[in-house]
Design an enzyme around this catalytic site. Structure first.
Site, short mmCIF file in Angstrom:
data_model
loop_
_atom_site.label_atom_id
_atom_site.label_comp_id
_atom_site.label_asym_id
_atom_site.label_seq_id
_atom_site.Cartn_x
_atom_site.Cartn_y
_atom_site.Cartn_z
N LYS A 171 -2.16 -14.67 1.39
CA LYS A 171 -1.93 -13.92 0.15
C LYS A 171 -0.80 -12.94 0.41
CE LYS A 171 -2.63 -10.69 -2.45
NZ LYS A 171 -1.46 -9.99 -3.08
N GLU B 299 -4.15 -3.20 9.36
CA GLU B 299 -2.92 -2.55 9.86
C GLU B 299 -2.40 -1.71 8.72
OE1 GLU B 299 -1.80 -2.72 12.84
OE2 GLU B 299 -2.76 -4.49 13.69
N CYS C 107 6.54 0.68 8.09
CA CYS C 107 5.30 1.38 8.43
C CYS C 107 5.49 2.32 9.60
CB CYS C 107 4.20 0.36 8.75
SG CYS C 107 4.70 -0.83 9.99
N GLU D 234 2.17 9.53 4.01
CA GLU D 234 3.19 8.48 4.11
C GLU D 234 3.95 8.39 2.79
OE1 GLU D 234 2.04 4.29 4.00
OE2 GLU D 234 3.22 3.99 5.82
P1 NAD Z 1 -0.71 -2.44 -0.53
O1 NAD Z 1 -1.90 -1.92 0.18
O2 NAD Z 1 -0.44 -1.97 -1.90
O3 NAD Z 1 -0.76 -4.03 -0.63
C1 NAD Z 1 -0.83 -4.84 0.53
C2 NAD Z 1 -1.40 -6.19 0.14
O4 NAD Z 1 -2.76 -6.02 -0.26
C3 NAD Z 1 -0.70 -6.86 -1.04
O5 NAD Z 1 -0.64 -8.24 -0.82
C4 NAD Z 1 -1.63 -6.54 -2.18
O6 NAD Z 1 -1.56 -7.46 -3.26
C5 NAD Z 1 -2.97 -6.66 -1.50
N1 NAD Z 1 -4.07 -5.99 -2.18
C6 NAD Z 1 -4.02 -4.97 -3.08
N2 NAD Z 1 -5.26 -4.66 -3.49
C7 NAD Z 1 -6.11 -5.50 -2.85
C8 NAD Z 1 -7.52 -5.66 -2.86
N3 NAD Z 1 -8.31 -4.91 -3.60
N4 NAD Z 1 -8.06 -6.62 -2.08
C9 NAD Z 1 -7.28 -7.38 -1.29
N5 NAD Z 1 -5.93 -7.28 -1.25
C10 NAD Z 1 -5.36 -6.34 -2.02
O7 NAD Z 1 0.51 -2.15 0.44
P2 NAD Z 1 2.05 -2.41 0.12
O8 NAD Z 1 2.51 -1.34 -0.82
O9 NAD Z 1 2.28 -3.83 -0.17
O10 NAD Z 1 2.69 -2.16 1.58
C11 NAD Z 1 3.04 -0.90 2.05
C12 NAD Z 1 2.01 -0.38 3.03
O11 NAD Z 1 1.85 -1.30 4.09
C13 NAD Z 1 2.43 0.92 3.67
O12 NAD Z 1 1.35 1.81 3.70
C14 NAD Z 1 2.81 0.50 5.08
O13 NAD Z 1 2.70 1.52 6.04
C15 NAD Z 1 1.86 -0.60 5.33
N6 NAD Z 1 2.33 -1.47 6.42
C16 NAD Z 1 1.70 -1.38 7.63
C17 NAD Z 1 2.15 -2.15 8.69
C18 NAD Z 1 1.50 -2.07 10.05
O14 NAD Z 1 1.84 -2.85 10.91
N7 NAD Z 1 0.56 -1.16 10.27
C19 NAD Z 1 3.23 -3.01 8.50
C20 NAD Z 1 3.84 -3.08 7.26
C21 NAD Z 1 3.37 -2.30 6.21
#
Ligand code: NAD
Length: 490
Positions: free
Chosen positions: A173, A248, A282, A383
């Site tokens: 996904k 993560e 991130c 963040e």
């Molecule tokens: P997000 O949490 O909004 O979404 C991430 C994913 O989760 C998307 O595919 C989204 O559709 C899905 N999602 C949303 N609601 C959900 C639910 N209820 N159930 C299951 N899946 C759901 O994050 P984003 O805005 O896409 O990404 C940015 C974030 O990701 C930042 O906080 C960043 O720090 C983090 N990030 C962390 C790492 C790491 O390695 N720790 C790497 C990259 C990004």
């Protein structure tokens, strides 16, 4: 061609829904994809379940599974330019960065093709000569792999490569904001010969498909990369069925600079650490913690360089930075800048959209530097996921370490110093999953990546990133069965 992939078939969404995919450079819709709903997610989960329970993939020799990863790596390189272009259109990042992403993804596939061959089963000495005891490993089962938009293909590869080579069946996904490179990857996995049902793909909003992927009883494992709030919800959703969960999450990553550094090198390191990909990283080095005696010079250098970053379309040579990923995300970043001003931070540069008429349709935002920050400010603690640098000053090493650890996150941090002992001391004291000394940002597939504290749990990459997708089982064989004789009844 439809974009959902279930049980080896490309399909449209059952409810017929679609979603427009927007190019953040100009705000225009450049393609439309199928948009899954809960029923599509359930079909994908059940297809994966059937492939895992009744199919051959879990018992396929690991060398064959590894060969599939190698073939996929070759195909990724064959399509390198096309995938990189797609990633640029979808995320706004420069083509140079997107090419590096494809190469990194390829390296992850090749690494796990090799790593999977390392024997992890073992014989245990029980101290008894009538017992053969072994610890063996199996795939976990059906894995939901959920990725964010900032490194769409890269983050997905850290999950899908180890999950597949360990023998699992997966449902992918990607973020609804940036789905296209994952669609391409699934086409390549199919071309490489992955059996039907072993890889399934659902596109769609998290709220629509997420609950099925994270709470369905047929799912054994959830691997999620994304924001803290979403991660918390996923941990709860997975709790009822006690799934294995890796999250993560975000970071608020300190970059600690001591006065003994080469100033030009430090300026460049700070600049790259925070403004690469417009800070949508991130592990972005968003929190500069600098020794007081060089702070003014270092900050002046960063500000001067930040003003010269060249914006534009990621597809154009010489462009150094693209836009933010969406209008909505830019609004979030802007709200943090407003907050920083309200909290009393001093805006040195940025804090606005660029004037350039060519950039007005896109979601551009100027690199922003706030001086005079302290740890009580939300702009320092939360963040922002945008091109915002906050500056704090320190006098002693102890103070620098205390500031570097004064965050609820623990993803990554860095220390810049030419004093080797001090570099080692500070690295040892920082409570972050990755620490760079005299650098900011590099990673390799062989080394674990992941967060401490509220940056998450579990690890990706390295041997641990493969172990997440394996179950261990202790098999005890009594070679001379005899009555235990515990209960005599007398
Ligand atoms: P997000 O949490 O909004 O979404 C991430 C994913 O989760 C998307 O595919 C989204 O559709 C899905 N999602 C949303 N609601 C959900 C639910 N209820 N159930 C299951 N899946 C759901 O994050 P984003 O805005 O896409 O990404 C940015 C974030 O990701 C930042 O906080 C960043 O720090 C983090 N990030 C962390 C790492 C790491 O390695 N720790 C790497 C990259 C990004």
């Amino acid at each position: 061609m439809p974009e959902l992939f279930v049980a080896g078939e490309w399909r449209s969404a059952l409810a017929g829904e679609t979603r427009e995919v927007v190019n953040p450079y100009d705000g225009r819709t450049f393609t439309v994809v199928d948009e899954a709903g809960a029923a599509d997610a359930e079909a994908a989960v059940l297809a994966a379940r059937a492939a895992f329970d009744a199919g051959t993939w879990p018992s396929t020799p690991v060398a064959e599974r590894a060969a599939l990863l190698e073939r996929t790596a070759d195909l990724l390189q064959r399509d390198r330019e096309e995938i990189a272009r797609t990633e640029t259109l979808d995320t706004g990042k420069t083509l140079a960065e997107a090419r590096i992403d494809v190469d990194d993804v390829t390296a992850v596939f090749r690494y796990y093709a090799r790593e999977a061959l390392v024997e992890v089963d073992r014989t245990v000495d029980t101290g008894r000569d009538d017992v053969l005891s072994r610890v063996v490993h199996h795939p976990v089962g059906v894995c939901s792999l959920i990725a964010p938009w900032n490194y769409p293909l890269l983050q997905m590869s850290w999950k899908v490569a180890p999950a597949l080579v360990a023998g699992n069946a997966v449902v992918l996904k990607p973020s609804e904001v940036t789905p296209l490179s994952t669609v391409h990857l699934v086409r390549l996995l199919a071309e490489a010969g992955v059996p039907d049902g072993v890889v399934n793909l659902v596109l769609g909003g998290g709220a629509a498909v997420g609950p099925t992927l994270t709470s369905h009883p047929a799912v054994d494992l959830v691997s999620f990369t994304g924001g803290l709030a979403t991660g918390r919800g996923i941990l709860k959703a997975a709790a009822d069925t006690v799934k294995r969960v890796t999250v993560e999450l975000g970071g608020k990553n300190p970059n600690i600079v001591f006065a003994d550094v080469d100033l030009e090198v430090a300026v460049d390191t700070v600049l790259t650490g925070v403004f690469l990909h417009s800070g949508q990283v991130c592990s972005s080095g968003t929190r500069l913690i600098v020794e007081e005696s060089i702070a003014d010079d270092l900050v002046a250098g960063v500000v001067e360089r930040a003003r010269r970053i060249r914006f534009g379309s990621g597809l154009v040579d010489g462009v150094e930075s693209g836009p933010l990923v969406s209008a909505q995300h830019r609004e979030k970043v802007e709200a943090y800048v407003t907050l920083g001003l309200e909290e009393g931070a001093t805006l040195l540069t940025g804090g606005r959209r660029p004037d350039d008429p060519d950039l007005q349709r896109g979601f551009f935002y100027e690199p922003t530097v706030f001086d005079g920050c302290d740890r009580s400010m939300r702009i320092v603690q939360e963040e922002t996921f945008g091109p915002i640098l906050t500056v704090e000053r320190f006098r002693t090493e102890a103070e620098a370490v205390a500031l570097g650890n004064d965050t609820t996150y623990g993803l990554a941090g860095a220390v810049q110093t030419l004093d080797v002992d001090r570099g080692d001391r500070v690295a040892a004291a920082l409570k972050h999953g990755t620490v760079w000394i005299n650098d900011f940002g590099p990673y390799v597939p062989q080394a674990e990546w992941g967060g401490q504290r509220m940056s998450g749990n579990g690890r990706e990459l390295g041997p641990s990133g493969l172990a997440e997708y394996r179950e261990s089982k202790h098999v005890w064989r009594n070679t001379r069965p005899a009555a235990p004789g515990w209960f005599t009844g007398s």
